[in-house]
Design a protein around this motif. Sequence first.
Motif, PDB file in Angstrom:
ATOM      1  N   LEU A  90       0.839  -1.204   0.000  1.00  0.00           N
ATOM      2  CA  LEU A  90       0.000   0.000   0.000  1.00  0.00           C
ATOM      3  C   LEU A  90       0.874   1.254   0.000  1.00  0.00           C
ATOM      4  O   LEU A  90       0.566   2.245  -0.670  1.00  0.00           O
ATOM      5  CB  LEU A  90      -0.923  -0.018   1.210  1.00  0.00           C
ATOM      6  N   ASP A  91       2.001   1.196   0.728  1.00  0.00           N
ATOM      7  CA  ASP A  91       2.909   2.339   0.788  1.00  0.00           C
ATOM      8  C   ASP A  91       3.601   2.605  -0.540  1.00  0.00           C
ATOM      9  O   ASP A  91       4.151   3.691  -0.754  1.00  0.00           O
ATOM     10  CB  ASP A  91       3.973   2.113   1.869  1.00  0.00           C
ATOM     11  N   LYS A  92       3.609   1.606  -1.441  1.00  0.00           N
ATOM     12  CA  LYS A  92       4.289   1.775  -2.730  1.00  0.00           C
ATOM     13  C   LYS A  92       3.413   2.461  -3.778  1.00  0.00           C
ATOM     14  O   LYS A  92       3.899   2.825  -4.849  1.00  0.00           O
ATOM     15  CB  LYS A  92       4.751   0.411  -3.250  1.00  0.00           C
ATOM     16  N   LEU A  93       2.125   2.614  -3.508  1.00  0.00           N
ATOM     17  CA  LEU A  93       1.266   3.358  -4.435  1.00  0.00           C
ATOM     18  C   LEU A  93       1.670   4.826  -4.417  1.00  0.00           C
ATOM     19  O   LEU A  93       2.052   5.366  -3.375  1.00  0.00           O
ATOM     20  CB  LEU A  93      -0.206   3.225  -4.035  1.00  0.00           C
ATOM     21  N   THR A  94       1.583   5.492  -5.566  1.00  0.00           N
ATOM     22  CA  THR A  94       1.852   6.924  -5.595  1.00  0.00           C
ATOM     23  C   THR A  94       0.745   7.666  -4.860  1.00  0.00           C
ATOM     24  O   THR A  94      -0.355   7.124  -4.645  1.00  0.00           O
ATOM     25  CB  THR A  94       1.917   7.437  -7.045  1.00  0.00           C
ATOM     26  N   ASP A  95       1.009   8.916  -4.493  1.00  0.00           N
ATOM     27  CA  ASP A  95      -0.034   9.716  -3.842  1.00  0.00           C
ATOM     28  C   ASP A  95      -1.259   9.839  -4.740  1.00  0.00           C
ATOM     29  O   ASP A  95      -2.402   9.812  -4.269  1.00  0.00           O
ATOM     30  CB  ASP A  95       0.499  11.105  -3.494  1.00  0.00           C
ATOM     31  N   GLU A  96      -1.026   9.985  -6.054  1.00  0.00           N
ATOM     32  CA  GLU A  96      -2.145  10.123  -6.990  1.00  0.00           C
ATOM     33  C   GLU A  96      -3.007   8.862  -7.008  1.00  0.00           C
ATOM     34  O   GLU A  96      -4.239   8.934  -6.982  1.00  0.00           O
ATOM     35  CB  GLU A  96      -1.621  10.415  -8.408  1.00  0.00           C
ATOM     36  N   GLN A  97      -2.359   7.683  -7.027  1.00  0.00           N
ATOM     37  CA  GLN A  97      -3.107   6.424  -6.992  1.00  0.00           C
ATOM     38  C   GLN A  97      -3.876   6.284  -5.682  1.00  0.00           C
ATOM     39  O   GLN A  97      -5.044   5.885  -5.670  1.00  0.00           O
ATOM     40  CB  GLN A  97      -2.138   5.235  -7.125  1.00  0.00           C
ATOM     41  N   PHE A  98      -3.211   6.598  -4.589  1.00  0.00           N
ATOM     42  CA  PHE A  98      -3.817   6.452  -3.267  1.00  0.00           C
ATOM     43  C   PHE A  98      -5.051   7.329  -3.137  1.00  0.00           C
ATOM     44  O   PHE A  98      -6.122   6.873  -2.714  1.00  0.00           O
ATOM     45  CB  PHE A  98      -2.780   6.818  -2.201  1.00  0.00           C
ATOM     46  N   VAL A  99      -4.932   8.585  -3.537  1.00  0.00           N
ATOM     47  CA  VAL A  99      -6.046   9.526  -3.397  1.00  0.00           C
ATOM     48  C   VAL A  99      -7.198   9.150  -4.332  1.00  0.00           C
ATOM     49  O   VAL A  99      -8.368   9.169  -3.939  1.00  0.00           O
ATOM     50  CB  VAL A  99      -5.561  10.970  -3.659  1.00  0.00           C
ATOM     51  N   ALA A 100      -6.870   8.783  -5.581  1.00  0.00           N
ATOM     52  CA  ALA A 100      -7.926   8.421  -6.535  1.00  0.00           C
ATOM     53  C   ALA A 100      -8.716   7.209  -6.044  1.00  0.00           C
ATOM     54  O   ALA A 100      -9.949   7.173  -6.122  1.00  0.00           O
ATOM     55  CB  ALA A 100      -7.318   8.138  -7.906  1.00  0.00           C
ATOM     56  N   ALA A 101      -8.009   6.208  -5.502  1.00  0.00           N
ATOM     57  CA  ALA A 101      -8.694   5.012  -5.005  1.00  0.00           C
ATOM     58  C   ALA A 101      -9.534   5.330  -3.775  1.00  0.00           C
ATOM     59  O   ALA A 101     -10.649   4.828  -3.624  1.00  0.00           O
ATOM     60  CB  ALA A 101      -7.673   3.923  -4.696  1.00  0.00           C
ATOM     61  N   ALA A 102      -9.016   6.179  -2.902  1.00  0.00           N
ATOM     62  CA  ALA A 102      -9.746   6.517  -1.672  1.00  0.00           C
ATOM     63  C   ALA A 102     -10.959   7.390  -1.950  1.00  0.00           C
ATOM     64  O   ALA A 102     -11.928   7.363  -1.194  1.00  0.00           O
ATOM     65  CB  ALA A 102      -8.816   7.220  -0.691  1.00  0.00           C
ATOM     66  N   LEU A 103     -10.927   8.164  -3.032  1.00  0.00           N
ATOM     67  CA  LEU A 103     -12.045   9.055  -3.352  1.00  0.00           C
ATOM     68  C   LEU A 103     -13.062   8.426  -4.298  1.00  0.00           C
ATOM     69  O   LEU A 103     -13.982   9.103  -4.754  1.00  0.00           O
ATOM     70  CB  LEU A 103     -11.519  10.351  -3.985  1.00  0.00           C
ATOM     71  N   GLU A 104     -12.925   7.135  -4.561  1.00  0.00           N
ATOM     72  CA  GLU A 104     -13.839   6.475  -5.485  1.00  0.00           C
ATOM     73  C   GLU A 104     -15.298   6.633  -5.054  1.00  0.00           C
ATOM     74  O   GLU A 104     -16.202   6.735  -5.876  1.00  0.00           O
ATOM     75  CB  GLU A 104     -13.483   4.991  -5.579  1.00  0.00           C
ATOM     76  N   PHE A 105     -15.541   6.694  -3.741  1.00  0.00           N
ATOM     77  CA  PHE A 105     -16.913   6.781  -3.227  1.00  0.00           C
ATOM     78  C   PHE A 105     -17.629   8.048  -3.664  1.00  0.00           C
ATOM     79  O   PHE A 105     -18.852   8.102  -3.661  1.00  0.00           O
ATOM     80  CB  PHE A 105     -16.901   6.714  -1.688  1.00  0.00           C
ATOM     81  N   THR A 106     -16.892   9.078  -4.058  1.00  0.00           N
ATOM     82  CA  THR A 106     -17.537  10.352  -4.413  1.00  0.00           C
ATOM     83  C   THR A 106     -18.142  10.342  -5.805  1.00  0.00           C
ATOM     84  O   THR A 106     -18.897  11.250  -6.156  1.00  0.00           O
ATOM     85  CB  THR A 106     -16.530  11.515  -4.344  1.00  0.00           C
ATOM     86  N   CYS A 107     -17.796   9.337  -6.634  1.00  0.00           N
ATOM     87  CA  CYS A 107     -18.262   9.274  -8.028  1.00  0.00           C
ATOM     88  C   CYS A 107     -17.744  10.449  -8.852  1.00  0.00           C
ATOM     89  O   CYS A 107     -18.265  10.740  -9.930  1.00  0.00           O
ATOM     90  CB  CYS A 107     -19.797   9.245  -8.119  1.00  0.00           C
ATOM     91  N   ALA A 108     -16.722  11.149  -8.364  1.00  0.00           N
ATOM     92  CA  ALA A 108     -16.238  12.336  -9.060  1.00  0.00           C
ATOM     93  C   ALA A 108     -15.177  12.016 -10.100  1.00  0.00           C
ATOM     94  O   ALA A 108     -14.862  12.845 -10.945  1.00  0.00           O
ATOM     95  CB  ALA A 108     -15.654  13.331  -8.047  1.00  0.00           C
ATOM     96  N   LEU A 109     -14.608  10.816 -10.033  1.00  0.00           N
ATOM     97  CA  LEU A 109     -13.466  10.497 -10.879  1.00  0.00           C
ATOM     98  C   LEU A 109     -13.807   9.386 -11.864  1.00  0.00           C
ATOM     99  O   LEU A 109     -14.615   8.512 -11.575  1.00  0.00           O
ATOM    100  CB  LEU A 109     -12.282  10.040 -10.006  1.00  0.00           C
ATOM    101  N   SER A 110     -13.149   9.405 -13.029  1.00  0.00           N
ATOM    102  CA  SER A 110     -13.299   8.298 -13.969  1.00  0.00           C
ATOM    103  C   SER A 110     -12.597   7.087 -13.376  1.00  0.00           C
ATOM    104  O   SER A 110     -11.628   7.217 -12.637  1.00  0.00           O
ATOM    105  CB  SER A 110     -12.691   8.661 -15.324  1.00  0.00           C
ATOM    106  N   TYR A 111     -13.100   5.890 -13.715  1.00  0.00           N
ATOM    107  CA  TYR A 111     -12.566   4.675 -13.092  1.00  0.00           C
ATOM    108  C   TYR A 111     -11.776   3.827 -14.085  1.00  0.00           C
ATOM    109  O   TYR A 111     -10.618   3.513 -13.858  1.00  0.00           O
ATOM    110  CB  TYR A 111     -13.694   3.848 -12.483  1.00  0.00           C
ATOM    111  N   ASP A 112     -12.417   3.433 -15.195  1.00  0.00           N
ATOM    112  CA  ASP A 112     -11.713   2.541 -16.108  1.00  0.00           C
ATOM    113  C   ASP A 112     -11.221   3.261 -17.366  1.00  0.00           C
ATOM    114  O   ASP A 112     -11.061   2.669 -18.421  1.00  0.00           O
ATOM    115  CB  ASP A 112     -12.575   1.333 -16.479  1.00  0.00           C
TER     116      ASP A 112
END
Length: 368
Positions: free
Chosen positions: A99-121
């Motif tokens: 988990l620590d090896k994910l970039t900040d961008e990956q970490f934040v995008a995955a954590a914010l998935e619940f908001t439906c604000a970001l594209s997924y695939d």
Amino acid sequence: MSVSIDVTGLRRERVAVVPSPLAELGMALHALSEPGHHPGLQGWATTVTAGLDPHLADRMCEADFLWRTTFSDLFLPAAGIPGGSTLPGATLAEDLDLLDKLTDEQFVAAALEFTCALSYDAPGPDTLSDPRLRARALELAASRGPHQVRFARRLLEDPPGVRAWLRQFAQDCDEAFFAEAWSRLRHQLAADARHKTDLFRRKGLAGALASVSPSVTLDESAGRIVVDKLADGHTATADGGLLLVPTALGRPHLMVLHRYGWQPVLHYPAGSPEPAVPPSVEQLALRMTALSHPVRMRICRHLARSAYTTGELAQVHGMTAPEISRHLGVLKKAGLLTTRRRGRYVLHQLDVTVVARLGSDFLEGILR
């Protein structure tokens, strides 16, 4: 509707069936947050919840949307490591190191998935550097209440701090209840992984997938795996691999990680299904009619995972708020929804215990 995985050119050595302690911790947290999804685990969930330290119970509420609303890809970090060949860790500590090896961008995008604000695939802009996306994520988090807003704000302002929080939280859960559960479950999961691996060696990918779920099929002529779900999505193994991760706590959920740029993962329930009980024939007919509309079926997919506002559903489905309201009205009249108010927002959620009984209710109705 389905999620498909293009496996053209996938090499046999790139297919792995591996349990993941972190993914199983995520499913444990989900079962504790949504016991209605898992009637067979309600005794376990009640016992664990009763014995939780109040401080740890409060911390569970801070970010429960990571495992209650969606089941965040953060619980399968091996899939996000470049190269598409990393396997989950053998221990929770090893999984947390991934988990620590994910970039900040990956970490934040995955954590914010619940908001439906970001594209997924599909590729999209980076939330950390896009002010418009940051504002939209916070706006959508607001409908979930102050815990989610605070967490989303911390996430956007201090990703390393949230990583540290999540690691410590996972370790505290391990000490409180998960280590004992994992000591029992890991043998079952390892046995299931060995069985699927043996099937793969003897019968190929189609044979292994057939034992995962009847909802998973391999279209060999098209070179793709098709997972029958009330969702549309597409991903590809490309030059990477395919992970099959069993869960002992996840039934009835069959999840497909198809995040853009991540290794595809099938997170499937091991073990055997549980049973279920009925209302009047009139009420049953009303419920089945309410669920027969394709738009309402897609709405139910979201409402089964978490509570949503009318505005959120309108955004996700590309419809107007009045259109969504009409569909919600039909579902509510059939007794399939629960609603609650949080400030100026009204949150709707599917009553999964009622829906889970529909199959047996139908048999009871036609045989009575």
